[in-house]
Motif scaffolding. Structure first.
Motif, PDB file in Angstrom:
ATOM      1  N   ASN A  51      -4.641   5.779  -8.409  1.00 48.43           N
ATOM      2  CA  ASN A  51      -4.099   4.477  -8.010  1.00 48.43           C
ATOM      3  C   ASN A  51      -4.493   4.075  -6.596  1.00 48.43           C
ATOM      4  N   PHE A  52      -4.746   5.041  -5.720  1.00 53.39           N
ATOM      5  CA  PHE A  52      -5.224   4.654  -4.386  1.00 53.39           C
ATOM      6  C   PHE A  52      -6.697   4.996  -4.204  1.00 53.39           C
ATOM      7  N   ASN A  53      -7.394   5.143  -5.342  1.00 55.36           N
ATOM      8  CA  ASN A  53      -8.847   5.319  -5.342  1.00 55.36           C
ATOM      9  C   ASN A  53      -9.463   4.418  -6.406  1.00 55.36           C
ATOM     10  N   ASN A  54      -9.349   3.126  -6.192  1.00 60.39           N
ATOM     11  CA  ASN A  54      -9.950   2.173  -7.120  1.00 60.39           C
ATOM     12  C   ASN A  54     -10.242   0.865  -6.378  1.00 60.39           C
ATOM     13  N   THR A  55     -10.950  -0.016  -7.050  1.00 64.99           N
ATOM     14  CA  THR A  55     -11.407  -1.255  -6.414  1.00 64.99           C
ATOM     15  C   THR A  55     -10.251  -2.141  -5.959  1.00 64.99           C
ATOM     16  N   ALA A  56      -9.199  -2.221  -6.774  1.00 64.75           N
ATOM     17  CA  ALA A  56      -8.067  -3.087  -6.421  1.00 64.75           C
ATOM     18  C   ALA A  56      -7.396  -2.620  -5.127  1.00 64.75           C
ATOM     19  N   THR A  57      -7.186  -1.314  -5.006  1.00 59.73           N
ATOM     20  CA  THR A  57      -6.564  -0.786  -3.784  1.00 59.73           C
ATOM     21  C   THR A  57      -7.514  -0.898  -2.601  1.00 59.73           C
ATOM     22  N   ASP A  58      -8.814  -0.724  -2.847  1.00 67.73           N
ATOM     23  CA  ASP A  58      -9.801  -0.911  -1.778  1.00 67.73           C
ATOM     24  C   ASP A  58      -9.703  -2.324  -1.208  1.00 67.73           C
ATOM     25  N   GLN A  59      -9.556  -3.293  -2.080  1.00 66.15           N
ATOM     26  CA  GLN A  59      -9.458  -4.687  -1.635  1.00 66.15           C
ATOM     27  C   GLN A  59      -8.179  -4.925  -0.842  1.00 66.15           C
ATOM     28  N   LEU A  60      -7.088  -4.299  -1.279  1.00 65.47           N
ATOM     29  CA  LEU A  60      -5.825  -4.434  -0.561  1.00 65.47           C
ATOM     30  C   LEU A  60      -5.892  -3.727   0.797  1.00 65.47           C
ATOM     31  N   SER A  61      -6.558  -2.575   0.838  1.00 63.20           N
ATOM     32  CA  SER A  61      -6.743  -1.856   2.107  1.00 63.20           C
ATOM     33  C   SER A  61      -7.564  -2.681   3.085  1.00 63.20           C
ATOM     34  N   GLU A  62      -8.595  -3.335   2.576  1.00 62.67           N
ATOM     35  CA  GLU A  62      -9.428  -4.183   3.433  1.00 62.67           C
ATOM     36  C   GLU A  62      -8.613  -5.351   3.986  1.00 62.67           C
ATOM     37  N   LYS A  63      -7.781  -5.927   3.144  1.00 66.07           N
ATOM     38  CA  LYS A  63      -6.915  -7.028   3.593  1.00 66.07           C
ATOM     39  C   LYS A  63      -5.974  -6.548   4.692  1.00 66.07           C
ATOM     40  N   ARG A  64      -5.412  -5.361   4.508  1.00 66.74           N
ATOM     41  CA  ARG A  64      -4.458  -4.822   5.482  1.00 66.74           C
ATOM     42  C   ARG A  64      -5.143  -4.516   6.809  1.00 66.74           C
ATOM     43  N   GLN A  65      -6.305  -3.896   6.762  1.00 68.88           N
ATOM     44  CA  GLN A  65      -7.007  -3.540   7.991  1.00 68.88           C
ATOM     45  C   GLN A  65      -7.540  -4.770   8.717  1.00 68.88           C
ATOM     46  N   LEU A  78       0.827  -1.214   0.000  1.00 72.90           N
ATOM     47  CA  LEU A  78       0.000   0.000   0.000  1.00 72.90           C
ATOM     48  C   LEU A  78       0.858   1.259   0.000  1.00 72.90           C
ATOM     49  N   MET A  79       1.985   1.208   0.685  1.00 75.85           N
ATOM     50  CA  MET A  79       2.888   2.364   0.707  1.00 75.85           C
ATOM     51  C   MET A  79       3.438   2.652  -0.691  1.00 75.85           C
ATOM     52  N   VAL A  91     -16.645  13.378  -0.172  1.00 78.70           N
ATOM     53  CA  VAL A  91     -16.203  12.921   1.138  1.00 78.70           C
ATOM     54  C   VAL A  91     -14.694  12.765   1.106  1.00 78.70           C
ATOM     55  N   LEU A  92     -13.994  13.500   1.963  1.00 81.23           N
ATOM     56  CA  LEU A  92     -12.540  13.434   2.029  1.00 81.23           C
ATOM     57  C   LEU A  92     -12.143  12.591   3.236  1.00 81.23           C
ATOM     58  N   THR A  93     -11.513  11.462   2.961  1.00 85.46           N
ATOM     59  CA  THR A  93     -11.147  10.533   4.028  1.00 85.46           C
ATOM     60  C   THR A  93      -9.797   9.908   3.728  1.00 85.46           C
ATOM     61  N   GLY A  94      -9.154   9.352   4.749  1.00 85.81           N
ATOM     62  CA  GLY A  94      -7.935   8.599   4.512  1.00 85.81           C
ATOM     63  C   GLY A  94      -8.240   7.397   3.632  1.00 85.81           C
ATOM     64  N   PHE A  95      -7.361   7.057   2.717  1.00 86.89           N
ATOM     65  CA  PHE A  95      -7.727   6.024   1.740  1.00 86.89           C
ATOM     66  C   PHE A  95      -7.881   4.635   2.350  1.00 86.89           C
ATOM     67  N   LEU A  96      -7.372   4.417   3.559  1.00 88.68           N
ATOM     68  CA  LEU A  96      -7.590   3.126   4.214  1.00 88.68           C
ATOM     69  C   LEU A  96      -9.036   2.971   4.698  1.00 88.68           C
ATOM     70  N   HIS A  97      -9.745   4.074   4.850  1.00 86.88           N
ATOM     71  CA  HIS A  97     -11.156   4.013   5.254  1.00 86.88           C
ATOM     72  C   HIS A  97     -12.083   3.808   4.065  1.00 86.88           C
ATOM     73  N   ARG A  98     -11.602   4.078   2.856  1.00 95.04           N
ATOM     74  CA  ARG A  98     -12.463   4.172   1.687  1.00 95.04           C
ATOM     75  C   ARG A  98     -13.280   2.905   1.451  1.00 95.04           C
ATOM     76  N   TYR A  99     -12.635   1.741   1.524  1.00 92.19           N
ATOM     77  CA  TYR A  99     -13.338   0.495   1.231  1.00 92.19           C
ATOM     78  C   TYR A  99     -14.514   0.282   2.176  1.00 92.19           C
ATOM     79  N   TYR A 100     -14.289   0.613   3.448  1.00 91.86           N
ATOM     80  CA  TYR A 100     -15.310   0.357   4.462  1.00 91.86           C
ATOM     81  C   TYR A 100     -16.497   1.310   4.275  1.00 91.86           C
ATOM     82  N   ILE A 101     -16.208   2.579   4.046  1.00 93.26           N
ATOM     83  CA  ILE A 101     -17.272   3.564   3.865  1.00 93.26           C
ATOM     84  C   ILE A 101     -18.080   3.268   2.614  1.00 93.26           C
ATOM     85  N   LEU A 102     -17.395   2.915   1.524  1.00 95.20           N
ATOM     86  CA  LEU A 102     -18.108   2.572   0.292  1.00 95.20           C
ATOM     87  C   LEU A 102     -19.022   1.369   0.497  1.00 95.20           C
ATOM     88  N   LYS A 103     -18.501   0.354   1.157  1.00 92.83           N
ATOM     89  CA  LYS A 103     -19.283  -0.859   1.397  1.00 92.83           C
ATOM     90  C   LYS A 103     -20.522  -0.557   2.235  1.00 92.83           C
TER      91      LYS A 103
END
Length: 268
Positions: A157-171, A147-148, A239-251
């Protein structure tokens, strides 16, 4: 002829209804200014989307501090201030869990969360973790590194489905998998911090509370966004949020949507 006219009117009504729907755009951010992502880049995104409402990842107290501009360095508020200067009619609201920082301190989630991860890291480096525990920690650190690297690229690149999935895995690795190590090992039950009220709390219990708070906070943020969307129908909301939150908020927003809004990407 009459049937054709009725069909035309129905299609026209449907078109007008779709045009009046609230639009929500979740932009995952890097909070601090870096060469590939800084206030000017975010401002250009906002200027392209042209939101009526901007939501910030702060509570009401944090929003007042944001608006004061004193000592504020984050990308989001600098870009938001520039946008507000150009479009004075823009509304801005907080959407975070109210009293977030104090809530975590009072319950001992902070600083036990960081201290717990540091202790896991020291046990890993000392080769004191069991093989299964080592695998869990390595997965967490490797996903973090992935992610880094993505965070060094352009915002798409940090606002798409693939990165959302990786963020969810990390969290999930942080708040579910690392918790398995914390619950299994005595080191985390035998180390303590003192809460503001003078009570002691173990690393284990503090980290467990923080793990639960990750879900609570994101659920609350999504609900707050939903309430604003209901209050301001037909508006364009960013909505302006840290990109690690994005997957959860979208879901969550997709789950609770009753047809009130449509969700779009800033690059659509």
């Amino acid at each position: 002829m009459k049937n054709i006219l009725n069909l035309f009117l129905l299609l026209l009504a449907s078109f007008c209804f779709s045009q009046s729907k609230t639009e929500i755009c979740i932009i995952g951010n890097i909070h601090d200014s870096v060469p590939n992502y800084h206030p000017k880049i975010l401002f250009s995104i906002l200027d392209k989307v042209k939101p009526d409402i901007i939501l910030h990842e702060v509570d009401s107290k944090g929003m007042k501090e944001y608006e004061s501009g004193i000592g504020i360095t984050e990308n989001e508020i600098k870009a938001s201030n520039s946008y507000l200067k150009k479009y004075p009619g823009t509304l801005r609201f907080p959407f975070d869990f109210e009293g977030r920082n104090q809530y975590r301190k009072d319950r001992g989630m902070v600083p036990t969360d960081n201290l717990t991860v540091k202790l896991i890291d020291s046990l890993y480096k000392a080769k004191q973790l069991a093989p299964s525990e080592m695998k869990i920690y390595e997965s967490f650190t490797n996903t973090t590194k992935d992610l880094m690297k993505i965070a060094e690229l352009s915002p798409e690149n940090f606002n798409n489905t693939a990165t959302d999935q990786l963020s969810e895995k990390r969290q999930n690795a942080q708040y579910s998998e690392l918790l398995k190590i914390v619950e299994a090992r005595p080191e985390f039950a035998n180390r303590f911090v003192v809460k503001p009220n003078g009570e002691k709390i173990s690393y284990r219990n503090g980290f467990k509370l923080m793990s639960g708070f990750w879900d609570l906070r994101n659920h609350t943020m999504a609900q707050n966004i939903y309430k604003i969307a209901e209050k301001y129908p037909g508006k364009k909301i960013v909505v302006l949020t840290g990109f690690l939150h994005r997957y959860y908020i979208l879901k969550e927003l997709k789950r609770i949507n009753n047809g009130t809004y449509v969700i779009k990407e800033f690059y659509d």
